[in-house]
Structures are given as structure tokens and as C-alpha cells.
Scaffold this active site. Structure first.
Site, mmCIF file in Angstrom:
data_model
loop_
_atom_site.group_PDB
_atom_site.id
_atom_site.type_symbol
_atom_site.label_atom_id
_atom_site.label_comp_id
_atom_site.label_asym_id
_atom_site.label_seq_id
_atom_site.Cartn_x
_atom_site.Cartn_y
_atom_site.Cartn_z
ATOM 1 N N ASP A 22 -23.021 6.619 16.266
ATOM 2 C CA ASP A 22 -22.148 7.596 15.602
ATOM 3 C C ASP A 22 -22.562 9.043 15.892
ATOM 4 O O ASP A 22 -22.476 9.905 15.019
ATOM 5 C CB ASP A 22 -22.165 7.396 14.082
ATOM 6 C CG ASP A 22 -21.738 6.014 13.631
ATOM 7 O OD1 ASP A 22 -21.755 5.084 14.450
ATOM 8 O OD2 ASP A 22 -21.390 5.855 12.453
ATOM 9 N N CYS A 78 -17.765 1.062 16.254
ATOM 10 C CA CYS A 78 -18.912 0.418 16.891
ATOM 11 C C CYS A 78 -18.636 -0.936 17.535
ATOM 12 O O CYS A 78 -18.925 -1.117 18.720
ATOM 13 C CB CYS A 78 -20.066 0.305 15.900
ATOM 14 S SG CYS A 78 -19.664 -0.498 14.363
ATOM 15 N N ASP A 118 -22.362 5.142 20.960
ATOM 16 C CA ASP A 118 -21.251 4.206 20.903
ATOM 17 C C ASP A 118 -19.910 4.894 20.681
ATOM 18 O O ASP A 118 -18.891 4.480 21.225
ATOM 19 C CB ASP A 118 -21.483 3.123 19.847
ATOM 20 C CG ASP A 118 -21.865 3.661 18.474
ATOM 21 O OD1 ASP A 118 -21.997 4.888 18.310
ATOM 22 O OD2 ASP A 118 -22.058 2.831 17.558
ATOM 23 N N HIS A 119 -19.902 5.986 19.902
ATOM 24 C CA HIS A 119 -18.654 6.694 19.601
ATOM 25 C C HIS A 119 -18.971 7.957 18.819
ATOM 26 O O HIS A 119 -20.140 8.330 18.653
ATOM 27 C CB HIS A 119 -17.696 5.797 18.802
ATOM 28 C CG HIS A 119 -18.321 5.209 17.575
ATOM 29 N ND1 HIS A 119 -18.581 5.935 16.447
ATOM 30 C CD2 HIS A 119 -18.779 3.950 17.329
ATOM 31 C CE1 HIS A 119 -19.150 5.171 15.545
ATOM 32 N NE2 HIS A 119 -19.292 3.959 16.052
#
Length: 477
Positions: free
Chosen positions: A18, A56, A235-236
Site C-alpha cells: 500500500d 492486494c 503492490d498498489h
């Protein structure tokens, strides 16, 4: 050290949760990331790297399978694929690698047998030069930057919602970052609450960076740094509204740092488009392992390096209890979004997202009529069917050009590219989840998430009083 061939380097994969593309080496001077900057100085900083999903489990399923989630069936957040494919680590093990994977999986499936050799922490083994005497792949997930670590120190929100993983006693990084000095994107209100969340995230990144430093130091003292590829990525996007869970720039444009002594020039920068679907074939390429023909991505490093791609693709589907269907194509300049259910508002209630103070601030200000400009976009009662952004001039994706006559040809070109891509993978997002359950593709978890549906207070409702779990929940329009 063994006498193994140098064409099989060790590989370290570090994944931060995150984070978003936030680090000093990417120009963010309000965060403290000397170790990420050190890694960038040792290798290459990729400036155009993208996750396939802004959340995720689908993102991580892409990384390990080399396939798009909406092709594979891992596209719904918190679904369970019943018959998962082999992971890239199976291919590495077949090529002679020892795989250590001690931390987070979260792939929307349980891997099939034989995908790793051990699940034990490896940094101390590396520091004491006790790694296997053959090529090894070592993974670590650094969770300190996870969305939940941005919540207030008192766990009242988590306790209220019964979030079982919350540990109110876990150590928190010290509060160092000055909220007055952090940048606030235009799509969020510039208030002390929002600044506090961003500052807390910056402090969490500083702790993640310290942990990265421990890994790099262990590698340096091990004597194996010269024959080890180190990869860092996220992941993002960070856990803020219109970032995590949303496939705009902030949700999918990620950091990617790669060092490979003797192969990658130190301090280099690449503008090559890279998708997380390219990671699995790239790890195979680096390791000299066979790349499965069913992979959707292509290698950007190693013996099997392929020509650069022209587009990256991303998506949004069910996010826990909140259904949606969004598809994205992006090239070097334009970011095109197709909202297949424009009547569903951006800001459906999501138990997890509602714990973020910034989300609460958005709802409060909007109910009071105090949300204006770009910050009001996310609280609209509906979405446009198409969105188009020129990311050179509008990296935050707030000025929609889809209806601009001067960009009609660009919109048509990007829409056609997206249609071509979706047809090529037989997008499973086009099928109701119940159909995928009936076909035996995924486990039936529908009622598990339907039980989470609950209305927002009336003053906070936008479009529908409850989240939408299934297209059948929508009234005709």
C-alpha cells in the site's frame, strides 16, 4: 560460495504494501528513504511501472502467476480460485533454485504443492552467509505501510467493525513527519485530518525504508551482493480514497527498483512500460528458467528480454462487499477508464475503507456542502461511462477529456485497444460471480460478503443506500 554458474544469480524480491510510488528517488522530498534511494543508486529506477489492480490479492496473483486476474479468475477481492495454476516459483525450483517465502501470500488462492522450499525468515541466514549453496530466491513482504497502519493509534475503528487482524499493541513508528509539510493531492480535501493521514503514511514509509536497509546490509556482509538481483516494488497505491482500490495513477503507478551488478548500470533510469504481469516471466528470464507459454506478460530483463510493450492494462472488480466493473488501458501519455456500471457511485460503503479518517472526512465535508472542486469528484452520485486523462499534464487524473472533441480520436483509439485486450483474454468480469461459482471456478463466498452490506447514515449516502454486491442488486436505469 559455491562454484555454481554466474548465469543463475540469486534473487531478492521485496514487496511493500500500500505504498504508492512514493520515495525520495522518485522526487518525494517529504519522505525519508535513504535505503530505497541507495537501491536506486545501485541499479535502475523504473519510472513507468504499473500494477494490474489497485488492491492486494488480485495484484499479487498477477505477480506470481504471470496472468491477468480477470482472465484467471482472481479478479474479485477476497475470492478463492479453486484450481490455481503453477507459480513462477515452480519454474525457478525446476531450474535449480531454492525458494524461501516466509511472509504474506494473499493471492486469492492457496498455491499448489511444491511452490517453495521453506517459509522461514531468511535475512539472518543471509547475514551469516547461511543461505543454500545453490541459486536461491528470497521473498519478503514489508507490511508496515499497509492501509490499517494509517488508522489512528487507538484501534476504536477496527474494534467497532470487528476487524480480526488488528493489534492495538503493535509498535508504531514515531510521529516525525510534519503534517503541514506534506503534499495533498487535489482530489482530497486539504484539511488537518487528511494531512495527518498522509504524514502518518510517510512515517510508516520511513520504517519500511529502515527494514529495506537491514536487507541490503545483510546482503553486503554476506559476500553475495555481487551475484544477487534485488527487486523492490509495491503492490498498489496507499490506502486513501481514490488511490487504493481505484485504477487511477495513484492506485496503479508504482515504484520499481532493480539492481543487478554487472548487468544493470548503477544509477540508471528507464521509461520502459512495465506491468506486474511481466514480473513472473522476468524472474524466469533472470533465472534461466523456462517461461510458460500461457503467461500474459513478457520479460523486461534477462536472457529472454522481449521488446517493450506499448500499453499496460488494469482493472477494478468487487472490492470485498462492494461490486464494480472498471477496466483501464494506459500508454505513455493517456489513461483511459471504462466504467461498465456508471450508475454505481465511486464511494460505495466498504467496511475497510470506512476506517480511514480521510474517508470519514470526505463524507463529513460532503454532507455539510463543504467539498468543492476536484475533491468533490469522488463523492458524485454516479460515474461517467468513459474517462480519459492526459497524464503528462494531469497526472492526478482529475480533468476528464472523454467528451472533449479535440481528444475524440485518442478516446476512440484507447477504447479500441481496451476492447481488443478484453476480447483476447475473455474477461471473466463480464460474468456474474454466481456463474463462476456454478462453473466450479471459484468458491462460493457470496453470502459471506453479502452479510457485510449495511447502509451508510442517510446524510452520507450517494446513489444507493447500500453497497452493490451483484449487478442484480441494481434497479433498472
Amino acid at each position: 560460495m559455491s562454484d555454481r554458474p554466474n548465469n543463475q544469480p540469486n534473487i531478492v524480491l521485496i514487496v511493500g504494501e500500500d505504498i504508492g510510488r512514493i520515495a525520495g528517488c522518485y522526487g518525494d522530498d517529504y519522505v525519508r528513504t535513504p535505503n530505497l534511494d541507495r537501491l536506486a543508486a545501485r541499479g535502475c529506477r523504473y519510472d513507468e511501472a504499473y500494477s494490474t489492480y489497485p488492491v492486494c490479492a488480485p495484484s499479487r496473483s498477477t505477480m506470481v502467476t504471470g496472468q491477468y486476474p480477470m482472465k484467471l479468475g482472481t479478479h474479485q477481492m477476497r475470492s478463492t480460485l479453486l484450481h490455481p495454476p503453477r507459480l513462477f516459483t515452480h519454474e525457478l525450483r525446476d531450474a535449480g533454485y531454492h525458494v524461501s517465502w516466509p511472509t504474506k501470500l494473499d493471492f486469492n488462492f492457496e498455491p499448489t504443492s511444491g511452490w517453495r522450499d521453506d517459509d522461514e525468515p531468511w535475512v539472518d541466514r543471509l547475514r551469516t552467509n547461511a543461505m543454500p549453496d545453490r541459486p536461491w530466491f528470497a521473498y519478503v513482504n514489508l507490511a508496515i505501510t499497509h492501509e490499517s497502519s494509517m488508522w489512528p493509534d487507538v484501534g476504536e475503528y477496527a474494534h467497532r467493525e470487528g476487524l480480526e487482524h488488528w493489534d492495538p499493541n503493535r509498535p508504531r513508528p514515531p510521529r516525525v513527519t510534519d503534517p503541514d509539510g506534506v503534499p495533498v493531492p487535489s482530489y482530497l480535501p486539504d484539511t488537518p485530518v487528511v494531512r495527518g493521514d498522509i504524514a502518518r503514511h510517510a512515517d510508516n514509509i520511513a520504517e519500511l525504508d529502515r527494514q529495506v536497509g537491514q536487507i541490503l546490509d545483510a546482503l553486503d556482509v554476506s559476500g553475495q551482493a555481487g551475484n544477487t538481483v534485488v527487486v523492490f516494488l509495491a503492490d498498489h497505491g496507499r490506502g486513501l480514497p481514490r488511490e487504493k482500490r481505484w485504477p487511477y495513477t495513484a492506485g496503479i503507478h508504482m515504484p520499481l527498483l532493480v539492481s543487478w551488478p554487472g548487468v544493470i548500470e548503477p544509477g540508471s533510469v528507464s521509461d520502459r512500460l512495465v506491468s506486474w504481469v511481466d514480473l513472473a516471466p522476468t524472474f524466469c528470464s533472470i533465472a534461466g528458467a523456462a517461461i510458460p507459454a500461457h503467461y500474459d506478460g513478457s520479460a523486461f530483463l534477462g536472457a529472454a528480454e522481449a521488446p517493450p510493450r506499448e500499453h499496460v492494462f488494469a482493472a477494478r472488480d468487487r472490492m470485498d462487499e462492494s461490486f464494480d466493473l472498471v477496466r483501464v488501458v494506459r500508454d505513455r501519455r493517456f489513461h483511459y477508464v471504462r466504467n461498465f456500471f456508471p450508475q454505481i457511485p465511486y464511494c460505495q460503503r466498504n467496511v475497510y475503507m470506512e476506517n480511514m479518517p480521510t474517508m470519514q472526512e470526505l463524507r463529513r465535508l460532503n454532507a455539510a456542502g463543504e467539498l468543492h472542486g476536484s475533491a468533490a469528484i469522488f463523492m458524485s452520485a454516479a460515474k461517467p461511462a468513459e474517462e480519459l486523462y492526459d497524464v503528462r499534464t494531469d497526472p492526478e487524473c482529475v480533468h476528464n477529456l472523454a467528451d472533449d472533441p479535440d481528444h475524440a480520436d485518442v478516446r476512440a483509439r484507447m477504447a479500441a485497444e481496451l476492447e481488443r485486450f478484453l476480447a483476447s483474454i475473455d474477461d471473466l468480469g463480464a460474468y456474474p460471480e454466481r456463474d463462476l461459482v456454478a462453473k466450479g471456478l471459484v468458491a462460493d463466498r457470496i453470502e459471506e460478503f453479502r452479510a457485510r452490506l449495511a447502509p451508510l447514515p442517510p446524510e452520507y449516502q450517494r446513489g444507493y443506500p447500500m453497497a452493490v454486491l451483484d449487478p442484480a442488486d441494481l434497479p433498472p436505469f
